[in-house]
Scaffold this active site. Structure first.
Site, PDB file in Angstrom:
ATOM      1  N   GLU A 150      15.535  27.158   4.802  1.00 12.10           N
ATOM      2  CA  GLU A 150      16.319  28.259   3.986  1.00 12.10           C
ATOM      3  C   GLU A 150      17.995  28.276   4.679  1.00 12.10           C
ATOM      4  O   GLU A 150      17.905  28.346   6.097  1.00 12.10           O
ATOM      5  CB  GLU A 150      15.872  29.695   3.954  1.00 12.10           C
ATOM      6  CG  GLU A 150      16.929  30.609   3.054  1.00 12.10           C
ATOM      7  CD  GLU A 150      16.241  31.864   3.239  1.00 12.10           C
ATOM      8  OE1 GLU A 150      16.503  32.745   2.105  1.00 12.10           O
ATOM      9  OE2 GLU A 150      15.280  32.337   3.670  1.00 12.10           O
ATOM     10  N   GLY A 168      12.914  38.514  12.307  1.00  9.23           N
ATOM     11  CA  GLY A 168      12.999  39.668  12.393  1.00  9.23           C
ATOM     12  C   GLY A 168      11.733  40.491  11.482  1.00  9.23           C
ATOM     13  O   GLY A 168      11.271  41.429  12.310  1.00  9.23           O
ATOM     14  N   GLY A 169      11.442  39.815  10.469  1.00  8.33           N
ATOM     15  CA  GLY A 169      10.316  40.516   9.670  1.00  8.33           C
ATOM     16  C   GLY A 169       8.855  40.391  10.260  1.00  8.33           C
ATOM     17  O   GLY A 169       8.072  41.154  10.383  1.00  8.33           O
ATOM     18  N   LYS A 185      15.677  52.857   7.474  1.00  2.93           N
ATOM     19  CA  LYS A 185      16.500  52.336   8.739  1.00  2.93           C
ATOM     20  C   LYS A 185      17.768  51.447   8.090  1.00  2.93           C
ATOM     21  O   LYS A 185      17.533  50.473   7.352  1.00  2.93           O
ATOM     22  CB  LYS A 185      15.628  51.202   9.605  1.00  2.93           C
ATOM     23  CG  LYS A 185      16.235  50.701  10.855  1.00  2.93           C
ATOM     24  CD  LYS A 185      16.974  49.722  10.729  1.00  2.93           C
ATOM     25  CE  LYS A 185      17.944  49.354  11.651  1.00  2.93           C
ATOM     26  NZ  LYS A 185      19.012  48.256  11.508  1.00  2.93           N
ATOM     27  N   GLU A 211       9.485  41.012   2.975  1.00  2.00           N
ATOM     28  CA  GLU A 211      10.148  40.253   2.412  1.00  2.00           C
ATOM     29  C   GLU A 211      11.015  39.160   3.205  1.00  2.00           C
ATOM     30  O   GLU A 211      12.177  39.668   3.764  1.00  2.00           O
ATOM     31  CB  GLU A 211      10.804  40.477   0.984  1.00  2.00           C
ATOM     32  CG  GLU A 211      11.399  39.316   0.225  1.00  2.00           C
ATOM     33  CD  GLU A 211      12.873  39.886  -0.483  1.00  2.00           C
ATOM     34  OE1 GLU A 211      13.587  39.130  -0.620  1.00  2.00           O
ATOM     35  OE2 GLU A 211      12.592  40.652  -1.257  1.00  2.00           O
ATOM     36  N   CYS A 238      17.930  36.027  -2.021  1.00  2.00           N
ATOM     37  CA  CYS A 238      16.482  35.574  -1.615  1.00  2.00           C
ATOM     38  C   CYS A 238      16.349  34.773  -2.539  1.00  2.00           C
ATOM     39  O   CYS A 238      15.085  34.098  -2.305  1.00  2.00           O
ATOM     40  CB  CYS A 238      15.726  36.815  -1.201  1.00  2.00           C
ATOM     41  SG  CYS A 238      15.615  37.925  -2.323  1.00  2.00           S
ATOM     42  N   GLY A 240      14.685  40.571   4.904  1.00  2.00           N
ATOM     43  CA  GLY A 240      15.466  40.218   6.030  1.00  2.00           C
ATOM     44  C   GLY A 240      14.913  38.555   6.455  1.00  2.00           C
ATOM     45  O   GLY A 240      14.532  37.982   5.442  1.00  2.00           O
ATOM     46  N   SER A 241      15.117  38.556   7.510  1.00  2.00           N
ATOM     47  CA  SER A 241      14.898  37.147   8.045  1.00  2.00           C
ATOM     48  C   SER A 241      13.421  37.143   8.481  1.00  2.00           C
ATOM     49  O   SER A 241      12.795  37.981   8.649  1.00  2.00           O
ATOM     50  CB  SER A 241      15.729  37.057   9.335  1.00  2.00           C
ATOM     51  OG  SER A 241      15.293  37.735  10.223  1.00  2.00           O
TER      52      SER A 241
END
Length: 449
Positions: free
Chosen positions: A319, A175-176, A116, A195, A232, A171-172
């Site tokens: 973060e 979202g994750g 994706k 992650e 990250c 990603g965030s």
């Protein structure tokens, strides 16, 4: 794998040009990332070449097995888990994208891959996939070994599809976590390796602060501003002794000029996150400039105390994805273990210390706590710059990742895309070749334990 790596290297100039247009990353950074990407592909090719990754184990039948019952003939190996769905990252358009580490690991062990693409570099994603498809076909691989899709809705639909057997994401946290929940809510739940987020705290011991203030400050700033802080593993929180010369050194150390961020959404998110943290009652500005909140933001350092952090960890330890860091001052080293024990899961934790009696005593207290909370613990080095190698661990307890037992970087990541199968009492003619006694492929085997 090697054909794909060679093809990507050959197309490097064209791919890097597209990447610069879509991500605003510097040519030198992208060239280094592409080199890492093709290195990963070749590294995984080397890993699987002799079959060591199959972890082939053979236990012959044993009528006198001391368990109290005869042992049957058992032969176990790892097999491909099935088609993998890889959600590409924004900040690494090569190394964590279409041809990135998860793709390399999944392909290496025999899985098809559906990527994706990230909305931050769609043209590069398609161009990379086209290079891979041509190289794979020329090498005799199936034409649809790797495919790319675009759009959030298509990514969710693919994650729900029964053909997909494993998924990975960088990603965030929001979202994750949403994708993780979808993966687990399927009629057939699948492993989801996400992650998500990490502040990667760095703890500076008193003697190190007294002896190496300028070096520590310069190293920290270089790590925080590398790739515009869009990493990250950026050490977002630095704990230093109150009154230390490190504070003044952080104000005075050289910092690079600002640069554009990856895209407008990340830039907007950075500014809002920075403003929210700076607005906290216990947070002050240690260092900024007129350009700190511009279209090409320069370094911002905020400051607070360990007492404030312990009183409101959720409001302060957060973060901020960009060229900013939070400096936390402490007066009592005993507070550092309290901070470490109270952390959420992290990708990394860093200890900057001298090998003096006092600093080593502090390290003996802190290291167990940091080991409990982070996937990689560093001594006198900064966490940005993640080496792709056999012993690397890029993962950690939630919310750093959704699967702290695996890594997203290094050859150990190959286990994400394999599953074990045992064959009991099979005739040799029906056994996979790596599990036969004659071992025609020469695969490394563990025999009878």
């Amino acid at each position: 794998m090697r054909a794909i790596a060679d093809a990507l290297d050959s197309a490097g100039a064209e791919l890097i040009e597209v990447a610069q247009q879509e991500t605003a990353l510097a040519q030198s950074r992208l060239a280094g990332e592409l080199k890492r990407t093709t290195f990963q592909l070749r590294l995984f090719a080397d890993l699987v070449e002799d079959g060591r990754h199959l972890d082939a184990r053979i236990d012959h039948a044993d009528a006198d097995w001391p368990m109290g019952a005869p042992r049957p003939d058992l032969r176990r190996m790892l097999v491909p888990i099935g088609p993998a769905l890889v959600f590409a990252a924004s900040n690494f358009p090569f190394a964590f994208s279409v041809a990135g580490g998860d793709t390399a690991a999944a392909l290496a062990v025999g899985n098809a891959v559906l990527v994706k693409a990230h909305s931050g570099h769609p043209r590069l994603s398609d161009a990379t996939a086209a290079v891979i498809a041509r190289a794979a076909a020329d090498a005799g691989a199936p034409a649809d070994l790797l495919l790319v899709i675009h759009g959030t809705a298509n990514g969710v639909e693919a994650l729900k599809h029964p053909a997909i057997k494993v998924a990975s994401f960088t990603g965030s946290i929001p979202g994750g976590r949403a994708l993780f929940d979808i993966a687990n809510a399927r009629p057939e739940p699948i492993a989801f390796y996400g992650e998500l987020g990490s502040v990667n705290p760095a703890f500076v011991a008193p003697d190190a602060a007294a002896h190496r203030a300028a070096e520590i400050a310069q190293g920290y700033i270089s790590s925080v501003t590398g790739s515009q802080g869009q990493l990250c593993t950026k050490p977002g929180v630095l704990l230093v002794p109150a009154g230390s010369q490190v504070i003044d050194a952080l104000r005075e150390a050289d910092a690079p000029a600002g640069a554009p961020m990856l895209n407008d959404r990340i830039h907007s998110g950075y500014l809002s996150g920075l403003e929210e943290l700076a607005a906290h009652d216990a947070v002050t500005v240690l260092r900024d400039s007129a350009a700190s909140r511009s279209e090409e933001p320069e370094l911002t350092l905020l400051q607070t105390s360990v007492d404030a952090l312990l009183e409101d960890p959720d409001g302060i330890v957060t973060e901020v994805f960009g060229p900013a860091g939070l400096v936390v001052t402490y007066t009592d080293t005993a507070d550092l273990e309290r901070v470490a024990r109270g952390l959420e899961g992290q990708l990394t934790a860093t200890l900057v210390a001298d090998e003096t009696e006092a600093d080593l005593a502090l390290a003996r207290t802190l290291v167990p706590a940091l080991t409990d909370r982070a996937g990689r613990v560093l001594w006198n080095q900064w966490p940005t710059g993640v080496s792709v190698t056999g012993a690397q661990q890029h993962g950690g307890p939630y919310p750093a990742t959704t699967a702290s037992t695996t890594t997203a970087v290094g050859t150990a990541s190959i286990t994400r895309f394999l599953r074990p199968v045992a064959f009991q009492n099979f005739p040799a003619v029906l056994l996979p070749e790596p599990l036969r006694d004659d071992n025609p492929l020469g695969v490394p085997q563990t025999i009878d334990g």
